[in-house]
Design a protein around this motif. Structure first.
Motif, PDB file in Angstrom:
ATOM      1  N   LYS A   5       1.407  11.620  -0.304  1.00 14.72           N
ATOM      2  CA  LYS A   5       1.200  10.795  -1.483  1.00 14.72           C
ATOM      3  C   LYS A   5       0.693   9.419  -1.068  1.00 14.72           C
ATOM      4  O   LYS A   5       1.289   8.751  -0.240  1.00 14.72           O
ATOM      5  CB  LYS A   5       2.511  10.661  -2.253  1.00 14.72           C
ATOM      6  CG  LYS A   5       2.397   9.819  -3.513  1.00 14.72           C
ATOM      7  CD  LYS A   5       3.732   9.767  -4.224  1.00 14.72           C
ATOM      8  CE  LYS A   5       3.635   8.924  -5.476  1.00 14.72           C
ATOM      9  NZ  LYS A   5       4.927   8.829  -6.176  1.00 14.72           N
ATOM     10  N   ALA A   6      -0.407   9.014  -1.642  1.00 18.00           N
ATOM     11  CA  ALA A   6      -0.983   7.714  -1.319  1.00 18.00           C
ATOM     12  C   ALA A   6      -1.518   7.063  -2.584  1.00 18.00           C
ATOM     13  O   ALA A   6      -2.577   6.474  -2.584  1.00 18.00           O
ATOM     14  CB  ALA A   6      -2.085   7.860  -0.276  1.00 18.00           C
ATOM     15  N   LEU A   7      -0.745   7.194  -3.669  1.00 14.39           N
ATOM     16  CA  LEU A   7      -1.203   6.600  -4.912  1.00 14.39           C
ATOM     17  C   LEU A   7      -0.017   6.085  -5.726  1.00 14.39           C
ATOM     18  O   LEU A   7       1.110   6.524  -5.572  1.00 14.39           O
ATOM     19  CB  LEU A   7      -2.021   7.601  -5.735  1.00 14.39           C
ATOM     20  CG  LEU A   7      -1.391   8.958  -6.090  1.00 14.39           C
ATOM     21  CD1 LEU A   7      -0.521   8.854  -7.328  1.00 14.39           C
ATOM     22  CD2 LEU A   7      -2.469  10.006  -6.307  1.00 14.39           C
TER      23      LEU A   7
ATOM     24  N   LYS B  81       4.169   1.079   1.495  1.00  8.51           N
ATOM     25  CA  LYS B  81       4.838   0.684   2.736  1.00  8.51           C
ATOM     26  C   LYS B  81       4.602   1.732   3.810  1.00  8.51           C
ATOM     27  O   LYS B  81       4.774   2.923   3.595  1.00  8.51           O
ATOM     28  CB  LYS B  81       6.329   0.519   2.486  1.00  8.51           C
ATOM     29  CG  LYS B  81       7.105   0.027   3.706  1.00  8.51           C
ATOM     30  CD  LYS B  81       8.581  -0.152   3.361  1.00  8.51           C
ATOM     31  CE  LYS B  81       9.362  -0.640   4.573  1.00  8.51           C
ATOM     32  NZ  LYS B  81      10.809  -0.790   4.260  1.00  8.51           N
ATOM     33  N   GLY B  82       4.199   1.273   4.979  1.00  7.03           N
ATOM     34  CA  GLY B  82       3.944   2.187   6.088  1.00  7.03           C
ATOM     35  C   GLY B  82       2.547   2.751   6.117  1.00  7.03           C
ATOM     36  O   GLY B  82       2.121   3.341   7.119  1.00  7.03           O
TER      37      GLY B  82
ATOM     38  N   PRO C  76       1.789  -4.850   6.350  1.00  5.99           N
ATOM     39  CA  PRO C  76       2.641  -5.490   5.332  1.00  5.99           C
ATOM     40  C   PRO C  76       1.922  -6.552   4.503  1.00  5.99           C
ATOM     41  O   PRO C  76       2.143  -6.647   3.290  1.00  5.99           O
ATOM     42  CB  PRO C  76       3.775  -6.098   6.158  1.00  5.99           C
ATOM     43  CG  PRO C  76       3.863  -5.221   7.368  1.00  5.99           C
ATOM     44  CD  PRO C  76       2.439  -4.826   7.668  1.00  5.99           C
ATOM     45  N   ASN C  77       1.063  -7.355   5.157  1.00  4.63           N
ATOM     46  CA  ASN C  77       0.365  -8.388   4.380  1.00  4.63           C
ATOM     47  C   ASN C  77      -0.622  -7.782   3.385  1.00  4.63           C
ATOM     48  O   ASN C  77      -0.866  -8.330   2.307  1.00  4.63           O
ATOM     49  CB  ASN C  77      -0.347  -9.373   5.309  1.00  4.63           C
ATOM     50  CG  ASN C  77      -1.420  -8.716   6.158  1.00  4.63           C
ATOM     51  OD1 ASN C  77      -1.251  -7.594   6.632  1.00  4.63           O
ATOM     52  ND2 ASN C  77      -2.513  -9.428   6.386  1.00  4.63           N
ATOM     53  N   ARG C  78      -1.187  -6.618   3.710  1.00  5.85           N
ATOM     54  CA  ARG C  78      -2.111  -5.962   2.792  1.00  5.85           C
ATOM     55  C   ARG C  78      -1.355  -5.344   1.610  1.00  5.85           C
ATOM     56  O   ARG C  78      -1.838  -5.368   0.473  1.00  5.85           O
ATOM     57  CB  ARG C  78      -2.918  -4.886   3.531  1.00  5.85           C
ATOM     58  CG  ARG C  78      -3.809  -5.432   4.646  1.00  5.85           C
ATOM     59  CD  ARG C  78      -4.632  -6.610   4.166  1.00  5.85           C
ATOM     60  NE  ARG C  78      -5.632  -7.014   5.141  1.00  5.85           N
ATOM     61  CZ  ARG C  78      -6.285  -8.151   5.105  1.00  5.85           C
ATOM     62  NH1 ARG C  78      -6.033  -9.024   4.133  1.00  5.85           N
ATOM     63  NH2 ARG C  78      -7.179  -8.459   6.011  1.00  5.85           N
TER      64      ARG C  78
END
Length: 289
Positions: free
Chosen positions: A119-121, A145-146, A150-152
């Motif tokens: 899952k990437a959404l 996350k991951g 983190p800044n993005r």
């Protein structure tokens, strides 16, 4: 009357064309009149198409007696599958969901296994007030996350938060955000749409301008704000800055009032002009190459 969707709803130009068609219906039909929305030729939907459909359906259902023809072509399975995967049927007006369930075996989509490991959404949401923006941003951080630095992840959450606040404060309606990360293409697509009064109607009496295009440019490039006597108006400037901090080849689009625009680091260009329709429709493609 009949409202026919474009074959694709994947770009800001496609959304612009859809809104032009919605405007024609709105201008030429009376309140409570029956209209048919024909989605039978729809072959492709992206995050911005998904969010734009949700926003426009809410506006149309507030005025008309709607009948829907669902996608019915060689790409229908992919289109309906994508809408279900984006949780469109959990967010759209119940009448839209019922139309699909009446004319299609939706159980095969509802009951399929979703591989959460890939899952990437961030599925389509309906955000109705300021209290929901914080939890919205947290959900985005948890999902991404991951997958990104983190800044993005923080940038994406901030962009969505700023645009959601803009829609709620200035548009006066709920907004519909979604995010999709494409690891192989190394890009993130962010879409957020509402069906409110739009940037021009919000700001036209508060900023000097020669045209509606000037109003849109000042909304994005300056601290122009619809809230008087407050240090406000930084939101869209910050969204622009975060977008292009990732990459100067990122793409930032907006459709509002009667036109579609592309935003660059130092300017706003008009892509197409058409007819006025409600709402503001943001589409940001961040390339991470």
């Amino acid at each position: 009357m009949q409202l026919i969707s474009p074959s694709n709803l994947k770009s800001i130009e496609d959304v612009h064309e859809w809104l032009n068609r919605c405007a024609t219906i709105y201008r030429s039909t009376e309140h409570n009149e029956r209209i048919k929305i024909d989605l039978s030729s729809l072959k492709w939907v992206s995050p911005v198409g998904c969010a734009a459909l949700a926003a426009t359906f809410y506006k149309l259902y507030s005025r008309y007696d709607i009948r829907i023809s669902i996608p019915d072509n060689e790409s229908a399975d992919k289109v309906i599958g994508y809408l279900e995967r984006m949780d469109f049927f959990e967010i759209c007006p119940i009448e839209v969901k019922t139309a699909f369930e009446t004319h299609c075996d939706m159980d095969k989509y509802y009951n399929r296994h979703r591989n959460v490991q890939t899952k990437a959404l961030f599925e389509l949401q309906r955000v109705k007030n300021y209290r929901e923006v914080g939890p919205l941003q947290k959900s985005i951080r948890d999902i991404m996350k991951g997958r990104l630095a983190p800044n993005r992840v923080s940038d994406i959450a901030s962009i969505i938060g700023e645009l959601a606040n803009n829609s709620i404060e200035h548009g006066g309606t709920p907004c519909f955000p979604c995010v999709q990360y494409y690891p192989q293409k190394k890009k993130v697509e962010i879409a957020i749409c509402d069906f409110g009064k739009g940037i021009v109607k919000t700001l036209k009496d508060l900023v000097p301008h020669n045209s509606s295009h000037d109003v849109v440019s000042k909304a994005i490039l300056t601290k122009a704000s619809g809230v008087e006597d407050e240090d406000r108006g930084r939101g869209l400037m910050e969204v622009k800055q975060r977008t292009f901090d990732w990459s100067l080849i990122s793409q930032f689009y907006v459709r509002t009032h009667n036109s579609a625009y592309q935003v660059f680091p130092d300017k706003v260009e008009t892509l197409e002009s058409g007819e006025y329709y409600f709402g503001t429709y943001y589409y940001i493609i961040i390339n991470m190459h």
